[in-house]
Design an enzyme around this catalytic site. Structure first.
Site, PDB file in Angstrom:
ATOM      1  N   GLU A 194       0.813  -1.216   0.000  1.00 36.22           N
ATOM      2  CA  GLU A 194       0.000   0.000   0.000  1.00 36.22           C
ATOM      3  C   GLU A 194       0.847   1.267   0.000  1.00 36.22           C
ATOM      4  O   GLU A 194       0.476   2.281  -0.603  1.00 36.22           O
ATOM      5  CB  GLU A 194      -0.948  -0.006   1.200  1.00 36.22           C
ATOM      6  N   HIS A 211     -11.225  -6.078   8.504  1.00 32.22           N
ATOM      7  CA  HIS A 211     -11.938  -5.726   7.273  1.00 32.22           C
ATOM      8  C   HIS A 211     -13.100  -4.763   7.530  1.00 32.22           C
ATOM      9  O   HIS A 211     -13.887  -4.515   6.621  1.00 32.22           O
ATOM     10  CB  HIS A 211     -12.492  -6.983   6.600  1.00 32.22           C
TER      11      HIS A 211
HETATM   12  C1  LIG Z   1      -1.891  -5.042   4.166  1.00 32.31           C
HETATM   13  C2  LIG Z   1      -2.941  -5.811   3.449  1.00 32.31           C
HETATM   14  N1  LIG Z   1      -3.266  -5.464   2.214  1.00 32.31           N
HETATM   15  C3  LIG Z   1      -4.241  -6.127   1.541  1.00 32.31           C
HETATM   16  C4  LIG Z   1      -4.896  -7.167   2.122  1.00 32.31           C
HETATM   17  C5  LIG Z   1      -5.999  -7.921   1.377  1.00 32.31           C
HETATM   18  N2  LIG Z   1      -5.501  -9.273   1.035  1.00 32.31           N
HETATM   19  C6  LIG Z   1      -5.722 -10.309   1.842  1.00 32.31           C
HETATM   20  S1  LIG Z   1      -4.895 -11.681   1.329  1.00 32.31           S
HETATM   21  C7  LIG Z   1      -4.270 -10.866  -0.006  1.00 32.31           C
HETATM   22  C8  LIG Z   1      -3.361 -11.606  -0.939  1.00 32.31           C
HETATM   23  C9  LIG Z   1      -2.242 -12.273  -0.217  1.00 32.31           C
HETATM   24  O1  LIG Z   1      -1.419 -12.946  -1.118  1.00 32.31           O
HETATM   25  P1  LIG Z   1      -0.241 -13.841  -0.598  1.00 32.31           P
HETATM   26  O2  LIG Z   1       0.634 -13.050   0.308  1.00 32.31           O
HETATM   27  O3  LIG Z   1       0.416 -14.435  -1.796  1.00 32.31           O
HETATM   28  O4  LIG Z   1      -0.905 -14.959   0.296  1.00 32.31           O
HETATM   29  P2  LIG Z   1      -1.949 -16.072  -0.189  1.00 32.31           P
HETATM   30  O5  LIG Z   1      -3.300 -15.447  -0.135  1.00 32.31           O
HETATM   31  O6  LIG Z   1      -1.563 -16.492  -1.546  1.00 32.31           O
HETATM   32  O7  LIG Z   1      -1.825 -17.175   0.805  1.00 32.31           O
HETATM   33  C10 LIG Z   1      -4.694  -9.556  -0.038  1.00 32.31           C
HETATM   34  C11 LIG Z   1      -4.338  -8.583  -1.080  1.00 32.31           C
HETATM   35  C12 LIG Z   1      -4.527  -7.497   3.433  1.00 32.31           C
HETATM   36  N3  LIG Z   1      -5.115  -8.494   4.093  1.00 32.31           N
HETATM   37  N4  LIG Z   1      -3.551  -6.807   4.071  1.00 32.31           N
END
Ligand SMILES: Cc1ncc(C[n+]2csc(CCOP(=O)(O)OP(=O)(O)O)c2C)c(N)n1
Ligand SMILES: Cc1ncc(C[n+]2csc(CCOP(=O)(O)OP(=O)(O)O)c2C)c(N)n1
Ligand SMILES: [Mg+2]
Ligand SMILES: [Mg+2]
Lengths: 357, 336, 357, 336
Positions: free
Chosen positions: B71, B140
């Site tokens: 972000e 959230h």
């Molecule tokens: C700081 C933050 N930004 C955005 C989100 C929304 N979000 C939740 S999971 C996710 C993707 C995470 O991807 P990854 O780190 O590859 O983990 P995976 O879901 O593949 O296990 C996002 C964008 C969040 N939870 N926290």
């Protein structure tokens, strides 16, 4: 010397158990049959819990769930390498690790139905709660590892994150702090190729997260994350180094998120069936079963027994979860501070009056 | 209800707030090619709330950019993009994930114009769904408008309905200064409203009288406007005529509307989701007292979130300000 | 292949001009005598401005000043490689770059006496203001480079930061965004060995910032930051790549902060005289003078002329700075927004009434 | 002035606020080996304001840690350290540089106890000099307490004198919950005060009556207490008896003291440096009105920073709330 090489970088990928169930004997860890069966049992349980949770969610009996399908080997391999005194710092998809560490399934589910009594389990004071804000938990893992180092405790912390998390500033700060302070921390990045709809190729232009270790001066290795032996070996070694005060490491488990990001997601919007199928062929569970069968360790009858047993277990766990007394609304005030300040007291009383009326 | 511009034959479409947001994005991108979108999952996925759905196909990867998951990176690079002539519209996936970007927002975005003696400025918008009530996971359901309101240099808009969502977002994108645009996710799809198909703007700093009334003023914004309206209906049955003021933008604030209504009715209840202590309700309450003390017939009441971490879904319903709570506060004001 | 190398790379250090004034001809850039003289003149001016500012500060005529002494070559080399249409994103110690780009010295000083009219100069709309919050400006540089790429403009941005800044999360995010979006950005890290009192060895366990590029998939190089030719060559090449849309780079100028962190600091609390002296022997200005003298380009008379000329110039600039009409208190309200909202209007009027009374 | 604990023969030393902070750190580190310090330049340099001077020598590198330059890293690793049994005291160099750590503070530090149903908690302190008036460079003069006050789960202390600085910091370090400890750098060395040499604590949530008075209440905290005292002196000459309340901690807030004094005098002026809009003054004003509307003889006045980015040194003097401004507000209240 006017043009000198001041650093030479190399990153290794490790794979032991192939999709066809064969193994590279030279790299095979010393695991006895009991361990192999425990790994398989753990992975099968994860898969079954995952499927049950999705079913419950569709029935309105579960909150948002983040399926771990496809990542069973990555999680089982880590969990199996841990000792009880090691710390676990999960992201939000590590239910499999918790299951294998023995955290009751109904407890894990309690969190995911939206009840904070399930966040951490009193018998597992070294397992941190789910971390939803992506990446930030890695610093907690670094800090715990610093604590182990400062007190010279022969234990380590494992901190989890995903490929998406590797883009956050906290990933950088965590690895750097860990290296500088010789934190007894092992960072496990499950690179499941996707961060919701964003493919790994858009997170970074490098082809492995393991190579990011070169920025911090700690060992980084990529393992086939669908190969439970490779994960186990790499993490075990890293944990031994860490526990002995020889510094942190970064392990990239190269795997795949077979399911949707969460039950709120629809992965078919952004990726092809072919891609998913190509990874189905690399299934972590199937390949271990092939190996076990070839070793004469496993047969169809055992498979069916296990399935029945696990299903029964899960039904019972769901029952336990659902039969729990409902959470008191007033609990939201009770755990803000050690004491209850006047404003919370006032607010709690007003809510209680409201609930009573 | 939507006091929309008087065009001769306004073509209207029935939109939800989420659709209205998308409509504004699309039309502003058509109007001005400097408008670009950055965020997580804004491309193929169309945003986790589908507010950017179809925009990648229409405008291509150079104008609708899925970014790495970071972000601070999204907002920080948008600063550079804005300085170099673009008008970035950033999507932060949830308000609870804007925190990593707060350094960029507070230390840079809010200040560029001031620090450069007016020579550089940042026409950019940071959109984020906010608020609770949809049984989302931890982190959230945040409402953190307070931070932005104690940060001079930012503007803050919070629409409560599709008409305003479209008009305020268009105005935000055309604004020369940075705007925090908080979208009430509780009501993203809760209802549809007739919205002009043509582009239009809703002027910042103009509150909307959602319902006229004489005995009491309910002040709200975003998702809480509906709660206030529901409360007003209940009160009406008891013969109490409540005015409902929808602030639409919190900075600039329509001070005259706030003070005017408070003076008229003498009784005010403010409703917001964010925790009560040091929430924006405090500012409104203080302001009203400063300007209308002698006309006040009762203390200004605040119906707000509790001073707790937003609870998990099982009990979040008890956290959310409800019409019943607003009615109770109104009665307290009436019976004072 | 069960144990495979998936990444191999190197980090290079470049040096052309040695402390004794000799050069490696094979690496020497094509610079004519006029360019060399301009570089020297620029560096001498920086040094003189720095000294003057410190003097003014002791006399209470200057605010906090961050001396750049020792980093003249690093800054001159970059500045000389820039074209007028390139963007400059400074941290807070890049007065030297600005001076060489032609920003009036009295204007630069205006900022540092605490007057925001000096923050940016209208004739240099592509030079950003000083960035005090460490590291965060790198993202602005990445964003500007993204803009150049999106519009296919043949210009680039240079974004500056220090060794300390390399620990901030924004460093990570900036380099990653730049690589992913092929930003036309060159990141120049002046590794001056210190972040206030914290030595480079405590920022990171790796021995070069250049090697951090391996994490992002962009070229990283270390140059002797006290060698103006090496800095110039490396930056020029990187800028050409960037302007042509061939991606960003990271350049580490390995140098030394000869002075205190700022006038509010006392470096003798945390580092030895010996260390400082050892770097004095590597002086960027002296070595260029030795080179020029050996080339027959420079003699004592020219040196003295230059000194007199620069001193005169600076006196005049200080006069200009100090003769400027005082800043209107009300200006603090005027540049918050394009328009003046009611609260600012009220507050401005109340301040004006107060000032008048 | 310092109503210190009644020990029989209290050994006292004359300390500045900066020295008092150091004394508290040192004694708490002696008392409890779990107390450790992390920050930028806290080691050899002793902190840019010398608040940790000598501690590295006394306690060694394992307890006084110069960290890499990364605020999120400092706070985030402190979370881990606290979970594993340490009691970290973090130094953030200036309040303007806490922003990169806000994600850790808002998303984690404030919530650990709540999110884990009380099973994990974070005894940690985040110290930071705040405020303007010392001609510091850009970004060095911020007052951002509002953020922390709208964040349930944090406590916030702001001492105004050496006695309180030492006692509040000791209390903060011994507290089981996270405390934001804001140090008024304007008066770090402005004056000395007799301070008990022995360790002691000042209880959170207890405001201090800095001066008793009957006609008017001035409420302040941190560096503004002196400004309020100066104003009270001016008013005294005009025969106006002003009570000065020093809040000491903003969360927990000594509500009884605030409301009690407001009721007693009927006229209140609140003074703080942070921007006026959505500053903590709004909360105080709202609270007073909610509890003392009928006793109020005039609107509660706010003397606060302007709604602008903190200006550069040349004109910062015009930004800072002054005694004259407080007196003017007091007169407005008196003449209402
Ligand atoms: C700081 C933050 N930004 C955005 C989100 C929304 N979000 C939740 S999971 C996710 C993707 C995470 O991807 P990854 O780190 O590859 O983990 P995976 O879901 O593949 O296990 C996002 C964008 C969040 N939870 N926290
Ligand atoms: C985010 C942030 N944290 C802390 C500071 C205080 N500070 C100013 S300069 C500095 C050290 C910077 O070191 P480096 O990046 O190496 O640059 P240098 O001063 O050596 O040029 C610090 C800690 C700041 N300005 N911003
Ligand atoms: Mg992923
Ligand atoms: Mg440095």
């Amino acid at each position: 010397m006017p043009r000198t090489t001041i650093y030479e970088a190399q990153t290794i990928r490790l794979q032991i158990l192939m999709p066809d169930g064969s193994v590279d004997r030279s790299l095979m860890p010393t695991v006895d049959d009991g361990q192999i069966l425990a790994l398989y049992r753990g992975m099968a349980t994860m898969r079954a819990v995952d499927e049950k949770a999705l079913k419950l969610q569709r029935q309105g009996r579960m909150g948002t769930w983040a399926p771990l399908r496809g990542q069973e080997a990555a999680q089982a391999g880590v969990a199996h390498a841990l000792e009880p005194e090691d710390w676990i710092v999960p992201a939000f998809r590590e239910m499999g690790v918790l299951i294998m560490r023995g955290v009751p399934i109904h407890h894990i589910m309690t969190y995911w139905v939206g009840d904070s009594r399930g966040a951490v389990h009193p018998d597992f004071p070294r397992i941190l709660p789910t971390a939803v804000p992506v990446g930030s938990q890695l610093l907690h893992g670094a800090g715990i590892g610093m604590a182990m180092e400062l007190r010279d405790e022969p234990h380590a912390a494992v901190a989890f994150a995903g490929d998406g998390a590797s883009s956050e500033g906290d990933f950088h700060e965590a690895l750097n702090f860990a290296a500088v302070f010789k934190a007894r921390t092992v960072f496990v990045i499950q690179n499941n190729q996707w961060a919701i709809s964003v493919p790994f190729s858009k997170q970074t232009v490098v082809s492995s997260i393991a190579q990011k270790a070169h920025a911090y001066g700690l060992p980084g290795i990529q393992v086939d994350g669908n190969d439970v032996f490779a994960v186990y070996v790499a993490v075990k070694e890293a944990l031994e180094q860490a526990r002995a005060g020889r510094g942190p490491s970064l392990i990239e488990a190269f795997t795949y998120r077979m399911g949707d990001h969460t039950t709120a997601d629809d992965a078919s919007r952004y990726r092809t069936k072919e891609e998913v199928e190509s990874w189905e062929a690399k299934s972590p569970i199937a390949r271990l079963r092939l190996f076990m069968t070839a070793q004469g360790l496993w047969d169809q009858a055992q498979e069916e027994n296990l399935r029945t047993e696990v299903e029964g277990l899960i039904e019972e766990e769901v029952r336990l979860m659902e039969s729990r007394a409902p959470l008191e609304p007033g609990s939201m005030f009770q755990h803000m501070y050690a004491d209850l300040p006047w404003n919370l007291k006032e607010q709690m009383e007003s809510l209680q009056a409201e609930v009573a009326s | 209800m939507s006091a929309h511009a008087t065009t001769t034959t306004p073509q209207v479409e029935k939109l939800t707030i989420a659709q209205a947001v998308k409509a504004a994005l699309r039309q502003e991108m058509q109007r001005d090619e400097r408008v670009i979108i950055l965020g997580e999952d804004v491309g193929k996925d169309g945003g986790v709330f589908r507010a950017t759905e179809g925009l990648l196909d229409e405008f291509g990867e150079r104008r609708v950019m899925d970014t790495p998951l970071a972000e601070s990176g999204i907002v920080g690079t948008s600063v550079g993009l804005a300085l170099a002539g673009f008008r970035p519209v950033v999507e932060i996936q949830f308000t609870g994930f804007v925190y990593p970007a707060l350094n960029q927002l507070l230390a840079h975005v809010a200040r560029f114009r001031h620090r450069t003696f007016g020579r550089m400025h940042l026409p950019m918008v940071v959109r984020m769904p906010y608020g609770g009530g949809i049984h989302a996971p931890e982190h959230h359901s945040e409402s953190y408008e307070s931070i932005f309101l104690n940060t001079p240099g930012l503007k803050v808009a919070v629409p409560s309905n599709p008409y305003d969502a479209k008009g305020l977002l268009a105005a935000a994108i055309r604004d020369e200064d940075p705007v925090i645009f908080m979208e009430p996710k509780l009501i993203y799809r809760a209802f549809r409203q007739d919205v002009p198909a043509e582009p239009y703007t809703v002027e910042f700093g103009t509150a909307r009288v959602a319902k006229e009334g004489a005995n009491l003023t309910l002040i709200a914004y975003g998702a809480m406007v509906r709660v206030a309206m529901d409360a007003a209906e209940v009160l009406q049955k008891d013969g109490v005529s409540a005015e409902v003021l929808d602030l639409r933008t919190l900075n600039p604030l329509d001070k005259d509307a706030v003070i005017g209504s408070a003076r008229k009715t003498g009784r005010v209840v403010i409703v917001h989701e964010a925790p009560r202590t040091a929430g924006f309700g405090a500012e409104l309450s203080a302001l009203i007292m400063e300007h209308a003390l002698l006309e006040l017939l009762a203390p200004v009441q605040r119906v707000a979130g509790f001073d707790v971490t937003f609870p998990l879904p099982k009990i979040e319903g008890h956290y959310m300000p409800s019409a019943a709570r607003v009615v109770r506060a109104a009665r307290a004001a009436l019976e004072f």
